[in-house]
Design a protein around this motif. Structure first.
Motif, PDB file in Angstrom:
ATOM      1  N   PRO A 430       0.825  -1.099   0.095  1.00 23.42           N
ATOM      2  CA  PRO A 430      -0.031  -0.058   0.040  1.00 23.42           C
ATOM      3  C   PRO A 430       0.841   1.276  -0.107  1.00 23.42           C
ATOM      4  O   PRO A 430       1.943   1.334   0.297  1.00 23.42           O
ATOM      5  N   ASP A 431       0.284   2.233  -0.646  1.00 22.78           N
ATOM      6  CA  ASP A 431       1.058   3.537  -0.541  1.00 22.78           C
ATOM      7  C   ASP A 431       1.390   4.234   0.725  1.00 22.78           C
ATOM      8  O   ASP A 431       2.164   4.954   1.159  1.00 22.78           O
ATOM      9  N   ASP A 432       0.329   3.910   1.529  1.00 24.96           N
ATOM     10  CA  ASP A 432       0.553   4.534   2.844  1.00 24.96           C
ATOM     11  C   ASP A 432       0.646   3.424   3.948  1.00 24.96           C
ATOM     12  O   ASP A 432      -0.236   2.723   4.208  1.00 24.96           O
ATOM     13  N   PRO A 433       1.791   3.670   4.671  1.00 28.05           N
ATOM     14  CA  PRO A 433       2.203   2.436   5.723  1.00 28.05           C
ATOM     15  C   PRO A 433       1.252   2.599   6.824  1.00 28.05           C
ATOM     16  O   PRO A 433       1.159   1.639   7.573  1.00 28.05           O
ATOM     17  N   GLU A 434       0.414   3.637   6.990  1.00 27.65           N
ATOM     18  CA  GLU A 434      -0.359   3.815   8.596  1.00 27.65           C
ATOM     19  C   GLU A 434      -1.344   2.743   8.359  1.00 27.65           C
ATOM     20  O   GLU A 434      -2.039   2.425   9.163  1.00 27.65           O
ATOM     21  N   VAL A 435      -1.657   2.205   6.902  1.00 27.10           N
ATOM     22  CA  VAL A 435      -3.004   1.291   6.797  1.00 27.10           C
ATOM     23  C   VAL A 435      -2.353   0.075   7.863  1.00 27.10           C
ATOM     24  O   VAL A 435      -3.471  -0.430   8.395  1.00 27.10           O
TER      25      VAL A 435
END
Length: 497
Positions: A430-435
């Protein structure tokens, strides 16, 4: 704040070693680069590829001293520490290049010296003499690094931490036999050698079971239980943590007192000398991490890797060395956290792998005050075993990686023979590691790791090293890589300015 790992006596011995090293460095400038990594991260492969690319004119466009032509000669030289085994570069590179097999993993400390003659980028410096720098590469198992926090823990803290990890959902099935045995023994039981040996053997079996698992958690101290060497069978390796210890002192003559004494002996005779004689003398450090394995292992594996990296970074003495202070103490002023096996992903996911790894170390780095110029995170492949391609699938174009899987590897029911190449769509990060981390926080607070599982569908197999073409003279080309030159520039490019 990093824990205090040394006594006054240790500091005095470290200062003496540093004085000796610095005095030698006035005649022959050198830099000590520590190379370690967590399980299956590829330490031996990293060193072999780095040296092979330097010696054989590899493609290193980001490594400025080579790119600009300022390096005139590169050669291997005898290492400075006669009591430390030599890193067997020739054997490891033969395995990679000739046999196309991955070399054996690191089992003990070793060292290699490679020297570079260079012309300084500064016209003023060129007036005095040609430059020369010896890079002393110190290779040591990641298990030894994860032992260093024990220096700041007493036996009760060590026991509490070990038991808490053993009771975690991902380890409970492997630790059940040891925990049952340790609980039944009881801390106030009379000290008995047979009981101590059974507990140590059961505890070691649990640690080995964790390490053997492909999705193994990362934090597995004491490290020498997994690689005892000539200490096998010694009292310093015949102990075990004990569950649910009360506050206060161990009763004299009890199993608790025996285990505590042997734990302290382990710290004194095993961990302390490694810290003082090797780790405390390092200038720069690279820590190799198989983050893809943790991502594929699910939320608990990622949480465990985050804790392991926190333990690792807490061992370092961050800061900048002044010319005067470096004669008495030494600080590791640059640390590189390298997420390996980037060649298992399409290049579109390389930056995403970096961001996820950076997120894993961010909280630990902030706690010890190491950030900015002193800490770098990057995704690399020390040896690139794949190439990229595209395939049409159901009317869609998929980015794939192409390589030769190791014999016995399986994917979608197919078992590979180690000879044929195949194209694999590994999946996308995913682009966002916070996922990942938002879900991890939910799971950690609820102590449930199966309800929320947003991990991407990833398909990984182990590939054989690539077949290298030969030049007209029969010389094999340098080992291909991803970002190895960028790692070199960060770790020691400034010392060749």
């Amino acid at each position: 704040m990093a824990p205090n790992l040394t006594s006054f006596k240790d500091d005095a011995l470290i200062a003496f070693d540093n004085l000796t090293d610095r005095a030698s460095g006035l005649v022959n400038p050198s830099i000590r680069l520590g190379v370690t990594g967590l399980s299956r991260a590829g330490k031996t492969v990293f060193i072999s590829s780095l040296v092979h690319n330097l010696l054989n004119g590899g493609r290193l466009p980001v490594f400025e001293p080579v790119r600009s032509g300022r390096v005139s000669k590169i050669r291997l030289e005898p290492q400075p520490d006669d009591a430390v085994p030599r890193f067997q570069y020739e054997d490891h590179i033969a395995a990679l290049v000739r046999d196309r097999i991955w070399p054996d993993s690191t089992r003990a400390i070793s060292q290699l010296r490679i020297t570079l003659d260079f012309e300084s980028a500064s016209g003023w410096n060129r007036l005095f003499s040609a430059g020369r720098l010896s890079l002393d590469i110190v290779d040591y198992p990641g298990e030894w690094l994860l032992d260093l926090p024990l220096l700041a823990q007493d036996f009760k803290q060590f026991s509490d931490n070990s038991v808490a990890r053993a009771r975690a959902p991902g380890r409970a099935n492997r630790s059940a036999d040891w925990l049952t045995l340790a609980s039944s023994a009881g801390p106030t039981a009379i000290a008995d050698e047979s009981s101590a040996r059974r507990l140590a053997e059961s505890f070691t079996a649990y640690l080995k079971a964790c390490k053997a698992d492909a999705s193994s958690p990362s934090t597995l101290p004491p490290g020498r239980f997994l690689m005892p060497g000539d200490l096998e069978g010694s009292p310093a390796l015949t102990f075990s943590p004990l569950p649910d210890l009360p506050e206060g002192r161990a009763p004299k003559g009890s199993l608790w007192a025996m285990m505590e004494r042997r734990y302290e002996a382990y710290k004194k005779h095993v961990v302390g000398p490694f810290f003082r004689e090797h780790f405390a003398r390092l200038d720069r450090q690279i820590v190799l991490v198989d983050a893809l394995q943790a991502i594929n292992g699910g939320p608990e594996a990622l949480l465990d890797l985050e804790q392991a990296l926190a333990d690792v970074l807490a061992c370092f003495r961050p800061g900048t060395n002044s010319w005067l202070s470096s004669f008495l103490t030494r600080r590791i002023d640059k640390v590189l956290i390298a997420a390996t096996k980037a060649d298992h992903l399409h290049h579109e996911s390389h930056d995403r792998l970096e961001r996820i790894t950076a997120r894993l170390v961010s909280r630990a780095a902030a706690r010890i005050g190491m950030s900015g110029a002193g800490l770098e995170v990057m995704a690399i492949a020390s040896v690139r075993a794949t190439r990229e391609a595209t395939v049409d699938h159901g009317g869609h174009t998929l980015p794939v990686i192409v390589g030769t899987p190791i014999a016995g590897e399986k994917i979608n029911g197919e078992t590979f023979d180690g000879e044929g190449k195949t194209a694999i769509f590994p999946g996308d990060l995913p682009d966002d590691p916070e996922v990942f981390f938002r879900a991890l926080d939910v799971d950690a607070s609820a102590k449930k790791f199966g309800d929320v599982h947003p991990m991407p569908e990833l398909s990984f197999v182990r590939f054989r090293p690539p077949h290298l073409e030969e030049t007209g003279g029969g010389l094999k080309l340098s080992v291909p890589h991803i970002r190895l030159d960028r790692a070199m520039q960060f770790l020691f490019g400034d010392r060749l300015a």
